[in-house]
Design a protein around this motif. Structure first.
Motif, short mmCIF file in Angstrom:
data_model
loop_
_atom_site.label_atom_id
_atom_site.label_comp_id
_atom_site.label_asym_id
_atom_site.label_seq_id
_atom_site.Cartn_x
_atom_site.Cartn_y
_atom_site.Cartn_z
N ALA A 93 43.64 -23.94 -12.39
CA ALA A 93 42.90 -23.05 -13.28
C ALA A 93 43.33 -23.40 -14.69
CB ALA A 93 43.21 -21.59 -12.96
N LEU A 94 42.44 -24.05 -15.43
CA LEU A 94 42.77 -24.60 -16.74
C LEU A 94 42.19 -23.73 -17.85
CD1 LEU A 94 44.10 -27.14 -18.07
CD2 LEU A 94 41.81 -28.15 -18.12
N THR A 95 43.07 -23.25 -18.74
CA THR A 95 42.64 -22.47 -19.90
C THR A 95 42.64 -23.40 -21.11
OG1 THR A 95 43.60 -20.44 -19.00
CG2 THR A 95 43.09 -20.47 -21.35
N ILE A 96 41.47 -23.63 -21.69
CA ILE A 96 41.31 -24.64 -22.74
C ILE A 96 41.87 -24.15 -24.07
CG2 ILE A 96 39.68 -26.13 -23.95
CD1 ILE A 96 39.88 -26.64 -20.95
N GLY A 97 41.54 -22.93 -24.49
CA GLY A 97 41.93 -22.41 -25.79
C GLY A 97 40.79 -21.58 -26.35
N LYS A 98 40.94 -21.08 -27.55
CA LYS A 98 39.93 -20.21 -28.15
C LYS A 98 39.09 -20.97 -29.18
CE LYS A 98 42.53 -15.90 -27.61
NZ LYS A 98 43.12 -14.73 -28.31
N PHE A 99 37.78 -20.79 -29.06
CA PHE A 99 36.84 -21.36 -30.01
C PHE A 99 36.02 -20.22 -30.62
CE2 PHE A 99 37.93 -24.89 -27.38
CZ PHE A 99 37.85 -26.00 -28.21
N LYS A 100 35.70 -20.36 -31.90
CA LYS A 100 35.00 -19.28 -32.59
C LYS A 100 33.95 -19.84 -33.54
CE LYS A 100 35.90 -15.10 -35.36
NZ LYS A 100 36.96 -14.30 -36.01
N SER A 101 32.78 -19.21 -33.54
CA SER A 101 31.72 -19.58 -34.46
C SER A 101 30.76 -18.41 -34.62
CB SER A 101 30.95 -20.80 -33.94
OG SER A 101 29.95 -21.18 -34.85
N PHE A 102 30.28 -18.18 -35.84
CA PHE A 102 29.36 -17.09 -36.12
C PHE A 102 29.94 -15.74 -35.71
CE2 PHE A 102 26.13 -20.53 -35.11
CZ PHE A 102 25.96 -20.89 -36.44
N GLY A 103 31.28 -15.63 -35.67
CA GLY A 103 31.90 -14.38 -35.26
C GLY A 103 31.95 -14.19 -33.76
N TYR A 104 31.49 -15.18 -33.01
CA TYR A 104 31.50 -15.11 -31.54
C TYR A 104 32.63 -16.00 -31.04
CZ TYR A 104 30.04 -15.73 -26.68
OH TYR A 104 30.00 -15.79 -25.30
N GLU A 105 33.53 -15.45 -30.25
CA GLU A 105 34.71 -16.18 -29.78
C GLU A 105 34.67 -16.34 -28.27
OE1 GLU A 105 38.87 -15.76 -31.55
OE2 GLU A 105 39.03 -14.64 -29.67
N LYS A 109 37.88 -21.04 -19.61
CA LYS A 109 38.82 -21.17 -18.51
C LYS A 109 38.04 -21.64 -17.30
CE LYS A 109 42.28 -18.54 -15.86
NZ LYS A 109 42.96 -17.24 -15.72
N ILE A 110 38.42 -22.78 -16.75
CA ILE A 110 37.65 -23.34 -15.64
C ILE A 110 38.60 -23.78 -14.53
CG2 ILE A 110 35.74 -24.11 -17.09
CD1 ILE A 110 36.88 -26.92 -16.98
N GLY A 111 38.06 -23.76 -13.31
CA GLY A 111 38.79 -24.27 -12.16
C GLY A 111 38.39 -25.72 -11.92
N LEU A 112 39.37 -26.61 -11.83
CA LEU A 112 39.11 -28.03 -11.60
C LEU A 112 39.77 -28.47 -10.31
CD1 LEU A 112 39.61 -29.60 -15.16
CD2 LEU A 112 37.47 -28.96 -14.04
N ASP A 113 39.03 -29.19 -9.49
CA ASP A 113 39.54 -29.72 -8.24
C ASP A 113 39.70 -31.23 -8.38
OD1 ASP A 113 40.45 -29.62 -5.67
OD2 ASP A 113 38.47 -29.59 -4.74
N LEU A 114 40.95 -31.73 -8.33
CA LEU A 114 41.23 -33.15 -8.43
C LEU A 114 41.21 -33.73 -7.02
CD1 LEU A 114 42.24 -31.94 -11.14
CD2 LEU A 114 44.02 -33.70 -11.15
N LEU A 115 40.06 -34.22 -6.61
CA LEU A 115 39.88 -34.68 -5.25
C LEU A 115 40.68 -35.95 -4.99
CD1 LEU A 115 36.01 -34.18 -4.97
CD2 LEU A 115 37.81 -32.67 -4.14
N PRO A 116 41.20 -36.11 -3.75
CA PRO A 116 41.91 -37.35 -3.40
C PRO A 116 40.97 -38.54 -3.55
CG PRO A 116 42.28 -35.64 -1.75
CD PRO A 116 41.19 -35.14 -2.64
#
Length: 236
Positions: A93-105, A109-116
């Protein structure tokens, strides 16, 4: 368009590592089940980009593959300062960080599966995060990596593979769907699209260039192979 609060010092210190080509970026309007447009605030804006590049590893493909196969030992370390919490056998479960534009933040956060690996090809895809519902966005992340070894510099007489170079070639197909609040839809669609395009490109650029360098650095340190930070910026 700027990421106003995404660990700025972290990304400012990262050296440009990639030359990523954007094949296409588009926005779509989703229609309701009866074919009519849903309310503006319920319509997701979809931004779609394709990216590709490679990173050099100064070792044979077998050595690089052995390292990549053990992602449990390096992925969380290389992902910092992003948070990467284990998710199942091969997921995070990867949390990228905060992005903001036009007052909208938004804080992706996405789940990534690193397949064999499958016959030398590694794939990464999105998976759901148990108990978590993305607040107003959805991400479809599909990446593939394969190894291409260059043995032109290997000393065949001694069998020394220390001069081998392996390119980890990767491709990413990324789609982000965002449900903007009503006040965002008061802006011109062209402005929303252009801003979203730049933000998508910026996120991929910032995250991938840092993660690429961290993985390269960690691999060579782990294997005891000298590695110098490239001076040339590969990102366009």
């Amino acid at each position: 368009m700027q990421a106003n609060s995404i660990n700025q010092s972290f990304y400012q210190q990262a050296d440009p590592m990639l030359n990523v080509g954007v094949d296409r970026v588009a926005t779509d309007t989703v229609l309701g089940g009866d074919g009519s447009s849903t309310a503006a605030e319920a319509r997701p804006s979809t931004f779609h980009g394709c990216f590709e590049n490679h990173m050099e590893m100064y070792a044979s493909a077998d050595v690089v593959a052995a390292y990549l196969d053990q992602h449990h030992q390096w992925f969380r370390r290389c992902a910092k300062p992003m948070s990467a919490e284990p998710l199942g056998e091969n997921g995070y479960a990867l949390t990228i960080g905060k992005f903001k534009s036009f007052g909208y933040e938004v804080e992706p956060k996405i789940g990534l599966d690193l397949l064999p690996q499958d016959k030398g090809v590694y794939r990464i895809q999105t998976i759901s995060i148990p108990g978590y519902t993305p607040p107003g966005y959805d991400v479809d992340f599909r990446a593939s990596l394969q190894l291409a070894e260059d043995t032109s510099n290997v000393d065949n007489s001694s069998g020394d593979a220390s001069r081998a170079v392996t390119n980890v070639e990767w491709e990413l197909d990324l789609k982000v769907m965002i449900h903007f609040p009503r006040f965002i839809h008061a802006l011109p669609n062209s402005l929303i699209q252009a801003t979203g395009d730049r933000l998508l490109h910026q996120i991929v650029r910032q995250v991938s260039k840092r993660l690429t360098y961290k993985v390269q650095e960690d691999f060579h340190k782990t294997m005891g192979i000298p590695f110098e930070k490239p001076r040339r910026a590969f990102w366009k």
